[in-house]
Scaffold this motif. Structure first.
Motif, PDB file in Angstrom:
ATOM      1  N   GLY A 163     -13.978  19.115  14.785  1.00  0.00           N
ATOM      2  CA  GLY A 163     -14.563  18.002  15.520  1.00  0.00           C
ATOM      3  C   GLY A 163     -13.574  17.134  16.276  1.00  0.00           C
ATOM      4  N   GLU A 164     -12.291  17.393  16.113  1.00  0.00           N
ATOM      5  CA  GLU A 164     -11.283  16.551  16.764  1.00  0.00           C
ATOM      6  C   GLU A 164     -10.764  17.207  18.034  1.00  0.00           C
TER       7      GLU A 164
ATOM      8  N   THR B 116      -6.454  13.066  21.221  1.00  0.00           N
ATOM      9  CA  THR B 116      -5.705  12.345  20.182  1.00  0.00           C
ATOM     10  C   THR B 116      -4.272  12.096  20.626  1.00  0.00           C
ATOM     11  N   ASP B 117      -3.624  13.131  21.158  1.00  0.00           N
ATOM     12  CA  ASP B 117      -2.236  12.995  21.619  1.00  0.00           C
ATOM     13  C   ASP B 117      -2.137  12.054  22.816  1.00  0.00           C
ATOM     14  N   LEU B 118      -3.111  12.120  23.703  1.00  0.00           N
ATOM     15  CA  LEU B 118      -3.103  11.275  24.899  1.00  0.00           C
ATOM     16  C   LEU B 118      -3.231   9.799  24.527  1.00  0.00           C
ATOM     17  N   LYS B 119      -4.075   9.507  23.576  1.00  0.00           N
ATOM     18  CA  LYS B 119      -4.249   8.120  23.126  1.00  0.00           C
ATOM     19  C   LYS B 119      -2.961   7.578  22.524  1.00  0.00           C
ATOM     20  N   LYS B 120      -2.296   8.384  21.727  1.00  0.00           N
ATOM     21  CA  LYS B 120      -1.035   7.953  21.118  1.00  0.00           C
ATOM     22  C   LYS B 120       0.016   7.638  22.174  1.00  0.00           C
ATOM     23  N   GLU B 121       0.043   8.447  23.227  1.00  0.00           N
ATOM     24  CA  GLU B 121       1.070   8.320  24.256  1.00  0.00           C
ATOM     25  C   GLU B 121       0.830   7.129  25.188  1.00  0.00           C
ATOM     26  N   TYR B 122      -0.449   6.823  25.453  1.00  0.00           N
ATOM     27  CA  TYR B 122      -0.737   5.842  26.512  1.00  0.00           C
ATOM     28  C   TYR B 122      -1.531   4.619  26.064  1.00  0.00           C
TER      29      TYR B 122
ATOM     30  N   SER C 251     -12.904  23.395  24.817  1.00  0.00           N
ATOM     31  CA  SER C 251     -13.650  22.564  25.759  1.00  0.00           C
ATOM     32  C   SER C 251     -12.830  22.356  27.022  1.00  0.00           C
ATOM     33  N   VAL C 252     -13.497  22.179  28.149  1.00  0.00           N
ATOM     34  CA  VAL C 252     -12.826  21.830  29.405  1.00  0.00           C
ATOM     35  C   VAL C 252     -13.057  20.353  29.682  1.00  0.00           C
ATOM     36  N   VAL C 253     -11.975  19.635  29.992  1.00  0.00           N
ATOM     37  CA  VAL C 253     -12.078  18.203  30.238  1.00  0.00           C
ATOM     38  C   VAL C 253     -11.461  17.845  31.584  1.00  0.00           C
TER      39      VAL C 253
ATOM     40  N   ALA D 283      -5.641  13.542  38.838  1.00  0.00           N
ATOM     41  CA  ALA D 283      -6.790  14.252  38.279  1.00  0.00           C
ATOM     42  C   ALA D 283      -6.295  15.519  37.600  1.00  0.00           C
ATOM     43  N   LEU D 284      -6.461  15.574  36.287  1.00  0.00           N
ATOM     44  CA  LEU D 284      -6.039  16.729  35.493  1.00  0.00           C
ATOM     45  C   LEU D 284      -7.262  17.451  34.960  1.00  0.00           C
ATOM     46  N   TYR D 285      -7.362  18.740  35.279  1.00  0.00           N
ATOM     47  CA  TYR D 285      -8.410  19.601  34.732  1.00  0.00           C
ATOM     48  C   TYR D 285      -7.744  20.523  33.737  1.00  0.00           C
ATOM     49  N   THR D 286      -8.187  20.500  32.478  1.00  0.00           N
ATOM     50  CA  THR D 286      -7.528  21.338  31.479  1.00  0.00           C
ATOM     51  C   THR D 286      -8.489  21.686  30.345  1.00  0.00           C
ATOM     52  N   GLY D 287      -8.094  22.670  29.550  1.00  0.00           N
ATOM     53  CA  GLY D 287      -8.854  23.055  28.381  1.00  0.00           C
ATOM     54  C   GLY D 287      -8.230  22.465  27.134  1.00  0.00           C
ATOM     55  N   VAL D 288      -9.067  22.117  26.176  1.00  0.00           N
ATOM     56  CA  VAL D 288      -8.568  21.491  24.951  1.00  0.00           C
ATOM     57  C   VAL D 288      -9.182  22.162  23.730  1.00  0.00           C
ATOM     58  N   PRO D 289      -8.414  22.303  22.649  1.00  0.00           N
ATOM     59  CA  PRO D 289      -8.950  22.875  21.412  1.00  0.00           C
ATOM     60  C   PRO D 289      -9.659  21.797  20.585  1.00  0.00           C
ATOM     61  N   ILE D 290     -10.774  22.166  20.028  1.00  0.00           N
ATOM     62  CA  ILE D 290     -11.507  21.269  19.126  1.00  0.00           C
ATOM     63  C   ILE D 290     -11.357  21.813  17.713  1.00  0.00           C
ATOM     64  N   VAL D 291     -10.714  21.038  16.846  1.00  0.00           N
ATOM     65  CA  VAL D 291     -10.460  21.458  15.466  1.00  0.00           C
ATOM     66  C   VAL D 291     -11.175  20.497  14.519  1.00  0.00           C
TER      67      VAL D 291
END
Length: 363
Positions: A307-308, A313-319, A353-355, A297-305
């Protein structure tokens, strides 16, 4: 009255320096029913500003000293706040209380105590063998403001983080025997599970936060089943170690006080918009999941640029080609740390955003 603090006060207090005195203080606060929820730094600044503008101030309390970190006099601490004069002298002797400069009669605490009771205090997940859970009463961490590179942070992200990992753990069918908290900080994540798991390992990249973890564990009588390891993510964790549950709440900001050493450890996420550390944690941690349904379980903040979601995006590419893993990705809060958007480092980001990311090893 404006109180000028000495330069030495800017250094993060080493909890080992006065551990016995700090422990006596923590137990005293618990006995007195002390309660304080830590808010965001910006909100805290507003409260401090309001306090300095009030002409007829209310009597100083324990919350004012150890929560809000207001300046105070010895008389205020030992009368209205209720500290024993001998405890005041002990706190001063070991440097937890430090005086103001230029002969000023005010002092300030270099530690802050926050309530664990704002976290979920009771929860059930009968299939995992959890019947009830009592939250640690108090956590000690760095005083306000947390501007030092090695500050021990605690705040609203901590409360949201614990609620997230709690909700994930409730859905896990297997017993959570071995739990790992990466980048433990104050220890709030791992210690939340230390009553019910068979063993909890907490790691951090430097020794100082681990000393705070050990202190908080002892203060809340949770030290029997924990191990602390100084480690850059998983590098010092045994290669063959496997965990039923891995959790992490890593730094995810672009630090405006970044230095040659990489910025404030508790805050700077590194790389592209502060997401590098979160991605590295995922990459290293998933290889240590128990093959029989281990979960991260990873709790982290992400930048929205525009709308992206950069991290998604990076996670999808990796896994995208990992059929052995199931990934759940959900937004917890659409807008946090909004004040950062006015800084040059965030000029291309429309929101933070926090995800919550849940990664499960398929059986």
């Amino acid at each position: 009255q404006t109180v000028q603090l000495t330069p030495a006060m800017s250094k993060v207090y080493d909890i080992d320096q006065g551990q016995e005195v700090a422990m006596a203080l923590g137990r005293f606060l618990i006995e007195k029913g002390y309660h304080f929820e830590t808010i965001t730094p910006e909100s805290h600044k507003r409260i401090l500003k309001r306090h300095t503008q009030i002409k007829e101030k209310k009597p100083i309390t324990l919350r004012d000293i150890f929560g809000w970190n207001y300046p105070f006099t010895k008389e205020e601490a030992t009368t209205t706040a209720g500290l024993d004069p001998s405890m005041f002298e002990d706190l001063l002797r070991v440097g937890i209380f430090q005086g103001a400069d230029q002969g000023n009669t005010h002092y300030k605490s270099r530690l802050r105590f926050s309530s664990g009771s704002a976290l979920s205090s009771n929860w059930q997940a009968s299939r995992a063998g959890f019947i009830s859970h009592t939250t640690p009463k108090l956590y000690v961490h760095s005083s306000f403001p947390t501007e030092e590179e090695d500050a021990i942070f605690f705040g609203p992200d901590t409360y949201r983080y614990i609620e997230f990992v709690r909700s994930v753990a409730e859905r896990i069918k297997n017993p959570l025997r071995r739990v790992l908290d990466i980048g433990a900080g104050s220890g709030a994540g791992g210690l939340f599970f230390s009553e019910t798991a068979e063993h909890v390992t907490l790691t951090d990249i430097t020794e100082k936060p681990l000393r705070f973890v050990q202190f908080n564990a002892a203060l809340n009588k949770r030290h029997a089943k924990i191990t602390t390891i100084k480690s850059d993510i998983m590098k010092s964790v045994p290669k063959d170690a496997r965990f039923d549950f891995i959790m992490s709440n890593p730094p995810y900001m672009i630090d405006d006080d970044a230095t040659e050493s990489g910025g404030r450890t508790y805050r700077h996420g590194g790389g592209r918009y502060g997401t590098e550390l979160s991605m590295n944690i995922v990459k290293e941690a998933v290889e240590h999941l128990n093959e029989d349904g281990g979960c991260m379980a990873l709790y982290t903040g992400v930048p929205i640029v525009e709308g992206e979601d950069i991290f998604l995006t990076d996670l999808k590419k990796e896994y995208q080609d990992r059929p052995d893993l199931s990934i759940d990705y959900r937004e917890i809060d659409v807008d946090v740390w909004g004040e950062e958007l006015s800084t040059p480092l965030y000029e291309k980001i429309e929101r933070i955003s926090v995800v919550g990311v849940t990664i499960t090893k398929n059986k």
